[in-house]
Design a protein around this motif. Structure first.
Motif: not given
Length: 198
Positions: A61-65, A101-109, A111-113, A166-173
Protein backbone atom coordinates in the motif's frame (compact mmCIF):
# COMPACT_ATOMS: atom_id res chain seq x y z
CA UNK A 1 12.56 56.56 -4.73
CA UNK A 2 14.25 55.11 -7.80
CA UNK A 3 16.51 53.03 -5.57
CA UNK A 4 13.48 51.61 -3.79
CA UNK A 5 11.76 50.85 -7.11
CA UNK A 6 14.87 49.15 -8.46
CA UNK A 7 15.20 47.11 -5.29
CA UNK A 8 11.56 46.06 -5.54
CA UNK A 9 11.99 45.10 -9.19
CA UNK A 10 15.15 43.09 -8.43
CA UNK A 11 13.52 41.19 -5.58
CA UNK A 12 10.50 40.42 -7.76
CA UNK A 13 12.63 39.19 -10.64
CA UNK A 14 15.01 37.15 -8.48
CA UNK A 15 14.31 33.40 -8.40
CA UNK A 16 12.97 31.96 -5.16
CA UNK A 17 15.57 30.55 -2.79
CA UNK A 18 13.16 27.85 -1.57
CA UNK A 19 10.98 25.16 -3.05
CA UNK A 20 7.24 25.80 -3.08
CA UNK A 21 5.19 24.66 -0.10
CA UNK A 22 3.61 21.88 -2.18
CA UNK A 23 7.04 20.60 -3.26
CA UNK A 24 8.25 20.65 0.36
CA UNK A 25 5.21 18.69 1.60
CA UNK A 26 5.54 16.11 -1.19
CA UNK A 27 9.28 15.76 -0.62
CA UNK A 28 9.06 15.06 3.11
CA UNK A 29 5.93 12.92 2.84
CA UNK A 30 7.56 10.73 0.19
CA UNK A 31 10.78 10.57 2.25
CA UNK A 32 8.93 9.40 5.38
CA UNK A 33 6.92 6.82 3.44
CA UNK A 34 10.04 5.44 1.77
CA UNK A 35 11.87 5.16 5.10
CA UNK A 36 8.86 3.41 6.63
CA UNK A 37 8.60 1.05 3.69
CA UNK A 38 12.30 0.21 3.82
CA UNK A 39 11.86 -0.78 7.48
CA UNK A 40 8.80 -2.91 6.68
CA UNK A 41 10.48 -4.55 3.70
CA UNK A 42 13.64 -5.45 5.60
CA UNK A 43 11.84 -6.72 8.70
CA UNK A 44 8.80 -8.47 7.16
CA UNK A 45 10.11 -11.99 7.78
CA UNK A 46 10.99 -11.30 11.41
CA UNK A 47 7.41 -10.46 12.45
CA UNK A 48 5.18 -13.09 14.11
CA UNK A 49 3.35 -15.29 11.58
CA UNK A 50 0.01 -13.55 12.17
CA UNK A 51 1.62 -10.19 11.37
CA UNK A 52 3.52 -11.09 8.21
CA UNK A 53 0.59 -10.75 5.80
CA UNK A 54 -0.63 -7.38 7.24
CA UNK A 55 2.95 -6.06 7.15
CA UNK A 56 3.43 -7.15 3.53
CA UNK A 57 0.05 -5.66 2.56
CA UNK A 58 1.00 -2.37 4.24
CA UNK A 59 4.33 -2.43 2.36
CA UNK A 60 2.41 -2.80 -0.92
CA UNK A 61 0.00 0.00 0.00
CA UNK A 62 2.80 2.40 0.87
CA UNK A 63 4.60 1.51 -2.37
CA UNK A 64 1.56 2.36 -4.50
CA UNK A 65 1.09 5.59 -2.52
CA UNK A 66 4.73 6.56 -3.15
CA UNK A 67 4.23 5.86 -6.86
CA UNK A 68 1.26 8.23 -7.00
CA UNK A 69 2.97 10.93 -4.94
CA UNK A 70 6.18 10.65 -7.01
CA UNK A 71 4.19 11.21 -10.21
CA UNK A 72 2.55 14.25 -8.61
CA UNK A 73 5.97 15.51 -7.53
CA UNK A 74 7.31 15.18 -11.07
CA UNK A 75 4.31 17.01 -12.54
CA UNK A 76 4.73 19.77 -9.97
CA UNK A 77 8.44 20.11 -10.68
CA UNK A 78 7.85 20.31 -14.44
CA UNK A 79 5.41 23.18 -13.93
CA UNK A 80 7.32 24.93 -11.10
CA UNK A 81 10.99 25.72 -11.59
CA UNK A 82 13.07 24.64 -8.57
CA UNK A 83 15.33 27.15 -6.80
CA UNK A 84 18.84 27.31 -8.26
CA UNK A 85 21.80 25.74 -6.51
CA UNK A 86 24.28 28.22 -4.97
CA UNK A 87 26.50 29.94 -7.56
CA UNK A 88 29.57 28.79 -5.65
CA UNK A 89 28.90 25.15 -6.55
CA UNK A 90 31.24 23.92 -9.31
CA UNK A 91 29.60 22.88 -12.60
CA UNK A 92 30.35 19.18 -12.09
CA UNK A 93 28.57 19.22 -8.74
CA UNK A 94 25.48 20.84 -10.20
CA UNK A 95 25.41 18.27 -13.01
CA UNK A 96 25.86 15.45 -10.49
CA UNK A 97 23.02 16.83 -8.35
CA UNK A 98 20.64 17.00 -11.32
CA UNK A 99 21.60 13.49 -12.41
CA UNK A 100 21.09 12.13 -8.87
CA UNK A 101 17.64 13.74 -8.70
CA UNK A 102 16.75 12.20 -12.07
CA UNK A 103 17.81 8.75 -10.80
CA UNK A 104 15.84 9.24 -7.58
CA UNK A 105 12.66 10.04 -9.52
CA UNK A 106 13.30 7.07 -11.80
CA UNK A 107 13.70 4.72 -8.82
CA UNK A 108 10.64 6.14 -7.05
CA UNK A 109 8.64 5.01 -10.09
CA UNK A 110 10.50 1.82 -11.04
CA UNK A 111 10.60 0.37 -7.51
CA UNK A 112 6.82 0.42 -6.87
CA UNK A 113 6.13 -0.71 -10.44
CA UNK A 114 8.45 -3.70 -10.09
CA UNK A 115 6.77 -4.57 -6.79
CA UNK A 116 3.33 -4.26 -8.40
CA UNK A 117 4.44 -6.54 -11.26
CA UNK A 118 5.93 -8.98 -8.73
CA UNK A 119 2.67 -9.06 -6.78
CA UNK A 120 0.55 -9.38 -9.93
CA UNK A 121 2.52 -12.51 -10.96
CA UNK A 122 2.04 -14.09 -7.51
CA UNK A 123 0.19 -17.41 -7.77
CA UNK A 124 -1.91 -16.49 -4.72
CA UNK A 125 -3.06 -13.16 -6.16
CA UNK A 126 -6.49 -14.47 -7.20
CA UNK A 127 -7.35 -15.67 -3.70
CA UNK A 128 -5.80 -12.67 -1.92
CA UNK A 129 -7.35 -9.45 -3.30
CA UNK A 130 -5.28 -6.35 -2.71
CA UNK A 131 -6.65 -3.37 -0.76
CA UNK A 132 -4.81 -0.12 -0.15
CA UNK A 133 -4.43 0.14 3.62
CA UNK A 134 -7.15 -2.51 3.90
CA UNK A 135 -9.71 0.04 2.67
CA UNK A 136 -9.62 0.66 -1.09
CA UNK A 137 -9.67 -2.26 -3.58
CA UNK A 138 -6.62 -2.09 -5.84
CA UNK A 139 -6.25 -4.12 -9.05
CA UNK A 140 -3.35 -6.28 -10.09
CA UNK A 141 -1.83 -5.68 -13.53
CA UNK A 142 -4.28 -7.50 -15.80
CA UNK A 143 -2.04 -8.80 -18.57
CA UNK A 144 0.29 -10.35 -15.96
CA UNK A 145 -2.46 -12.13 -14.02
CA UNK A 146 -3.79 -13.70 -17.22
CA UNK A 147 -0.47 -15.29 -18.25
CA UNK A 148 0.27 -19.01 -18.15
CA UNK A 149 0.89 -20.12 -14.54
CA UNK A 150 4.38 -21.46 -15.30
CA UNK A 151 5.37 -18.17 -16.95
CA UNK A 152 3.86 -16.22 -14.05
CA UNK A 153 5.94 -18.21 -11.59
CA UNK A 154 9.10 -17.33 -13.53
CA UNK A 155 8.12 -13.65 -13.78
CA UNK A 156 7.24 -13.56 -10.09
CA UNK A 157 10.78 -14.60 -9.26
CA UNK A 158 12.40 -12.24 -11.76
CA UNK A 159 10.32 -9.24 -10.77
CA UNK A 160 11.09 -10.02 -7.13
CA UNK A 161 14.82 -10.01 -7.88
CA UNK A 162 14.49 -6.76 -9.84
CA UNK A 163 12.54 -5.19 -6.98
CA UNK A 164 15.26 -6.19 -4.51
CA UNK A 165 18.09 -4.77 -6.61
CA UNK A 166 16.21 -1.55 -7.29
CA UNK A 167 15.77 -1.29 -3.54
CA UNK A 168 19.52 -1.58 -3.01
CA UNK A 169 20.08 1.11 -5.65
CA UNK A 170 17.61 3.38 -3.86
CA UNK A 171 19.34 2.84 -0.50
CA UNK A 172 22.70 3.79 -2.03
CA UNK A 173 21.31 6.85 -3.80
CA UNK A 174 19.48 8.03 -0.68
CA UNK A 175 22.66 7.66 1.36
CA UNK A 176 24.55 9.81 -1.18
CA UNK A 177 21.69 12.33 -1.32
CA UNK A 178 21.58 12.73 2.46
CA UNK A 179 25.37 12.67 2.76
CA UNK A 180 25.73 15.37 0.11
CA UNK A 181 23.18 17.61 1.81
CA UNK A 182 24.90 17.22 5.19
CA UNK A 183 28.32 17.86 3.63
CA UNK A 184 27.11 21.15 2.19
CA UNK A 185 25.47 22.03 5.49
CA UNK A 186 28.33 21.27 7.91
CA UNK A 187 31.55 21.23 5.88
CA UNK A 188 31.02 23.62 2.95
CA UNK A 189 28.78 25.95 5.00
CA UNK A 190 26.59 26.36 1.91
CA UNK A 191 23.24 25.04 3.05
CA UNK A 192 20.96 23.45 0.50
CA UNK A 193 18.72 21.99 3.22
CA UNK A 194 17.02 25.34 3.83
CA UNK A 195 15.67 25.21 0.27
CA UNK A 196 13.55 22.23 1.26
CA UNK A 197 12.71 23.10 4.86
CA UNK A 198 9.19 24.21 5.84
Amino acid sequence: MNTHANSLTDSTAAPSARYTRTAVVLHWLIALLIIGNVVLGLTAESWPDDWVRPVVDTHKSIGITVLGLALLRILWRVSHKPPPLPREFPSWEKIAAHFAHFLLYLLMIALPLSGWLHDSAWKGAATHPMHLFNLVPWPRIGFVTSLDPALKETLHSRFGTLHTWLGYALYALLAMHIGGALKHQWIDRQSVLKRMMP
